[in-house]
Design an enzyme around this catalytic site. Structure first.
Site, mmCIF file in Angstrom:
data_model
loop_
_atom_site.group_PDB
_atom_site.id
_atom_site.type_symbol
_atom_site.label_atom_id
_atom_site.label_comp_id
_atom_site.label_asym_id
_atom_site.label_seq_id
_atom_site.Cartn_x
_atom_site.Cartn_y
_atom_site.Cartn_z
ATOM 1 N N SER A 87 -6.001 1.001 -0.910
ATOM 2 C CA SER A 87 -4.461 0.115 -2.176
ATOM 3 C C SER A 87 -3.161 -0.898 -1.339
ATOM 4 O O SER A 87 -3.583 -0.979 -0.342
ATOM 5 C CB SER A 87 -3.841 1.562 -2.176
ATOM 6 O OG SER A 87 -2.993 0.627 -3.702
ATOM 7 N N HIS A 194 -4.588 0.032 -10.530
ATOM 8 C CA HIS A 194 -5.801 -0.558 -10.709
ATOM 9 C C HIS A 194 -6.484 -0.611 -11.761
ATOM 10 O O HIS A 194 -7.718 0.085 -12.137
ATOM 11 C CB HIS A 194 -6.597 -0.002 -9.434
ATOM 12 C CG HIS A 194 -5.585 0.325 -7.967
ATOM 13 N ND1 HIS A 194 -5.911 -1.094 -7.454
ATOM 14 C CD2 HIS A 194 -5.571 1.071 -7.311
ATOM 15 C CE1 HIS A 194 -5.019 -0.340 -6.426
ATOM 16 N NE2 HIS A 194 -4.572 0.644 -6.216
#
Length: 286
Positions: A87, A194
């Site tokens: 990430s 996400h």
């Protein structure tokens, strides 16, 4: 072949970076540069701030990026054959391998964190880690729910993070427990990262990233969105934008790195969260 990995949110700790600042001239210089570029003392938050302040998305992401990149920059033998970041960790990885400058990465992370924080404050989203079920089962349960709920982090075998609206998250977690999930842990975050809830953030970030200069990478970076090696700057940019609403394919990335010859994985950043995931992935692959 050597792979270097960079962690995302969740690896922060109180006082992070203080020893680096004291013991390395280059580290001290980069910490001071961070304060100048940002226009406030992020070093104070990192060195002396409370853990609650450090948990705030707009500070967490900056602190982990700064710490991770500095650790890479002060290593004597940082010569990766490939890299990946979890990430936020993609930004640390890209700065470490000079796809963009430390300062430009700092600006990107700062604006990304700010945008994400704003979305968190105006939506009711959350995330939970599900243990002990196959990905396909969790995917199917999420798909059948009428709310916004999706798989968001494929961390390792039988550990999948789901992300979405709080109401949908509660429903899905309740059902997953009923059908055999060994454990479900709600993450201490106030947003559905996400997931489609981050679409407004994706649109804003797309405009911001256009203004930053990227170079082609010298080393393949296995990006979260595709889990495949990427070198071209325009592909890297696109994937960084898409990452905001797409799941993190971490398990798939590591398996592809192994397939492409990685025999050692070095984590660069605070903590060793990724090492724990690597052990589970490699054990499952052997």
């Amino acid at each position: 072949m050597k792979a270097y990995l960079f962690p995302g949110q969740g690896s922060q700790f109180l006082g992070m970076g203080k020893n680096l600042y004291k013991n390395s001239h280059l580290a001290k210089k980069l910490f001071q540069l961070s304060d100048e570029v940002l226009g406030f003392r992020i070093t104070s938050v990192m060195f002396e701030g409370s853990i609650n302040t450090l948990k705030n998305t707009k500070y967490t992401q900056l602190a982990i990026y700064i710490y991770s990149v500095i650790k890479a920059k002060i290593l004597d033998n940082f010569e990766p054959d490939m890299v990946a970041g979890h990430s936020l960790g993609e930004f640390s990885a890209l700065a470490a391998i000079s796809v963009f400058s430390f300062e430009d990465g700092l600006k990107l992370v700062n604006q990304r964190a700010s945008i994400m924080q704003n979305i968190c404050e105006t939506t009711h989203g959350g995330m939970a880690v599900v243990f002990g079920l196959k990905d396909s089962i969790i995917e199917e349960v999420c798909k059948k729910d009428h709310g916004i709920i999706v798989p968001s982090n494929y961390n390792c075998p039988e550990q999948l993070v789901i992300s979405g609206e709080i109401s949908a998250l509660k429903r899905v977690c309740f059902f997953l427990k009923k059908i055999g999930a060994k454990r479900i842990f709600t993450l201490p975050v106030h947003g559905a990262f996400h997931s489609p809830i981050m679409e407004p953030a994706r649109k804003k970030f797309k405009k911001i990233i256009k203004k930053i200069s990227f170079k082609d990478s010298k080393y393949p970076i296995y990006q979260n969105v595709t889990a495949l090696p990427v070198i071209k700057s325009y592909d890297i940019k696109r994937n960084l934008v898409e990452q905001l609403t797409y799941p993190v394919k971490w398990k798939q990335s590591i398996k592809n790195m192994m397939k492409d010859g990685a025999v050692s994985f070095t984590e660069i950043g605070p903590g060793n969260i990724l090492q724990g995931l690597i052990k589970k992935i490699t054990k499952n692959s052997s």
